[in-house]
Design an enzyme around this catalytic site. Structure first.
Site, PDB file in Angstrom:
ATOM      1  N   ASP A 241       0.809  -1.215   0.000  1.00 46.82           N
ATOM      2  CA  ASP A 241       0.000   0.000   0.000  1.00 46.82           C
ATOM      3  C   ASP A 241       0.851   1.278   0.000  1.00 46.82           C
ATOM      4  O   ASP A 241       2.020   1.252   0.375  1.00 46.82           O
ATOM      5  CB  ASP A 241      -0.886   0.037   1.259  1.00 46.82           C
ATOM      6  N   ASP A 242       0.187   2.349  -0.366  1.00 48.97           N
ATOM      7  CA  ASP A 242       0.658   3.734  -0.164  1.00 48.97           C
ATOM      8  C   ASP A 242       1.709   4.223  -1.163  1.00 48.97           C
ATOM      9  O   ASP A 242       2.160   5.352  -1.064  1.00 48.97           O
ATOM     10  CB  ASP A 242       1.174   3.989   1.266  1.00 48.97           C
ATOM     11  N   HIS A 292      -6.218   3.293  -3.805  1.00 48.83           N
ATOM     12  CA  HIS A 292      -6.121   3.476  -2.346  1.00 48.83           C
ATOM     13  C   HIS A 292      -6.385   4.942  -1.992  1.00 48.83           C
ATOM     14  O   HIS A 292      -5.807   5.456  -1.047  1.00 48.83           O
ATOM     15  CB  HIS A 292      -4.732   3.007  -1.890  1.00 48.83           C
ATOM     16  N   HIS A 296      -4.926   9.457   0.698  1.00 45.06           N
ATOM     17  CA  HIS A 296      -4.963   8.624   1.907  1.00 45.06           C
ATOM     18  C   HIS A 296      -5.835   9.232   3.006  1.00 45.06           C
ATOM     19  O   HIS A 296      -5.434   9.359   4.152  1.00 45.06           O
ATOM     20  CB  HIS A 296      -3.537   8.380   2.428  1.00 45.06           C
ATOM     21  N   HIS A 383       3.727  -2.276   3.040  1.00 45.74           N
ATOM     22  CA  HIS A 383       3.785  -0.940   2.455  1.00 45.74           C
ATOM     23  C   HIS A 383       5.055  -0.767   1.651  1.00 45.74           C
ATOM     24  O   HIS A 383       6.145  -0.984   2.183  1.00 45.74           O
ATOM     25  CB  HIS A 383       3.687   0.111   3.566  1.00 45.74           C
TER      26      HIS A 383
HETATM   27 ZN    ZN Z   1      -2.663   2.935   3.401  1.00 45.30          ZN
END
Ligand code: ZN
Length: 419
Positions: A241-242, A292, A296, A383
């Site tokens: 993620d991210d 995503h 955020h 991540h």
């Molecule tokens: Zn995230």
């Protein structure tokens, strides 16, 4: 997750929500193109008022078909047309060969909005003839107008499907694009391009992308069969993620390649906007791209309009980089509700193993979290913005591979679980 401020959402659960959304093109439903068989008009909702006139052989995107009327899209116009005036269109296959990546536009003018981008060496379906300098093309879930000078005639090559397995034919060069059909073992096909491991093939019945590793030249006598990989049937979905992150994501890609692992990257719109080339590299390596949100944000705190904006702007950035929207969604902090679900036409993918890599930033702890919890069907949350996560990955994959795990995308895992 950058921060989890509430443990409420560190739920170890997986929510798979499939939505039926008849009026928007579902990520897994290939677009259908039909052409007009005569001069005709597009009508509005009441079927009384003409919106626009079309000439014969105009290609249209079919949105839905109902009895005598078909809902279609032509450039920026959406309306209804008599079904009897439409026929299935057979496309011409052309190779994308422009110096600059050709942009797909809503209409046949240079000023028109851009809705996608085609890959060099991909095969696109061309419908109708060129009006001005533009032709109407379809690639995967994208259909629109492209400068005809970006396209050339492809070179055809006869190939045979290897005898080891049937091949799934997809609408685009991606493991998460829609399935069109299956090519049987030993089937003969015409290959028009080979794009980063994906071959575009055509037979009399169907055409689309298959994994090039499943094809062989027909003149080569029985290749020495590779010893088959021991198949345990155990699958794990790695998720990152991210990102994308210029350094960490690239290191992760290298490690994934070493273990022949496919993963899913839930990207943040504002990062993807900064690093479209990284995103494209991830996608072209065969990994799945998930949405995503744009920056955020915890979606459950936003207005409907803001929430939609977070999702749509991220899809727009993703589409501009890879030519298709995200195929899965993961809400930041795992926070979502019914309203959010209703806005999505892709599955929400949560996780079953939280490595907490963002919190401890310790490769050993990340390895330990996976070792202790991994089992068939696990979805691992990591991540790709922390160096410590990239540093842990080799050890993680080495251990899991020894236990017989196969690393698949989130969509592929969901597909297995549906069966
Ligand atoms: Zn995230």
């Amino acid at each position: 997750m950058k921060k989890i401020f509430s443990s409420l959402f560190t739920i170890l659960c997986i929510a798979i929500i499939f939505l039926v959304c008849p009026h928007s093109a579902h990520a897994h439903t290939p677009i259908t193109i039909k052409t007009t068989t005569a001069e005709t008009d597009i009508f509005n909702e009441t079927l009384q008022e003409k919106i626009i006139s079309l000439s014969k052989a105009t290609p249209l995107i079919v949105l839905s078909e109902k009895d005598d009327w078909t809902k279609v899209q032509y450039k920026t116009t959406t309306g209804y047309i008599k079904s009897e005036i439409l026929k299935s269109a057979s496309p011409q296959y052309m190779l994308v060969n422009a110096k600059n990546e050709p942009l797909v536009r809503v209409t046949n003018t240079q000023q028109s909005d851009i809705i996608g981008k085609l890959y060099i060496n991909s095969i696109v379906e061309v419908y109708g003839s060129a009006s001005t300098d533009f032709v109407f093309v379809k690639y995967g879930n994208t259909a629109g107008f492209v400068n005809k000078h970006a396209l050339v005639q492809p070179t055809a090559k006869a190939m045979t499907v290897k005898s080891s397995a049937d091949l799934v034919v997809r609408s685009a060069a991606s493991p998460s694009s829609g399935e069109i059909g299956v090519l049987r073992k030993n089937a003969n096909v015409t290959m028009l391009t080979n794009l980063k491991g994906w071959a575009f093939v055509a037979t009399d019945e169907l055409s689309g992308y298959v994994l090039a590793s499943g094809l062989k030249s027909p003149d080569k006598k029985a290749e020495a069969p590779k010893p088959p990989k021991p198949k345990s049937g155990k699958k794990i979905a790695l998720t990152f993620d991210d990102g994308p992150h210029p350094k960490v994501t690239m290191q992760i890609l290298k490690t994934l390649e070493k273990y022949d692992a496919k993963a899913t990257f839930f990207v943040i719109g504002q990062e993807a906007k900064k690093y479209p080339e990284i995103l494209k590299t991830v996608y072209e390596a065969g990994h799945e791209i998930g949405n995503h949100t744009f920056n955020h944000t915890k979606l459950t705190t936003l207005s409907l309009k803001q929430m939609k904006g977070q999702i749509q702007s991220t899809d727009a950035v993703i589409n501009a980089a890879i030519g298709q929207n995200a195929t899965v969604f993961r809400p930041p902090y795992g926070a979502y509700n019914k309203t959010i679900v209703n806005q999505l036409n892709v599955p929400i993918v949560m996780w079953t193993i939280d490595t907490l890599d963002w919190k401890h930033r310790d490769p050993e702890k990340t390895v330990l979290a996976v070792n202790e919890q991994a089992k068939n069907g696990s979805i691992i949350l990591m991540h790709d913005i922390h160096q410590t996560t990239a540093d842990a990955l080799d050890t993680i994959l080495s251990a899991l591979q020894k236990q017989g795990y196969e690393f698949v995308t989130a969509s592929e895992l969901l597909e297995v679980q549906k069966r």
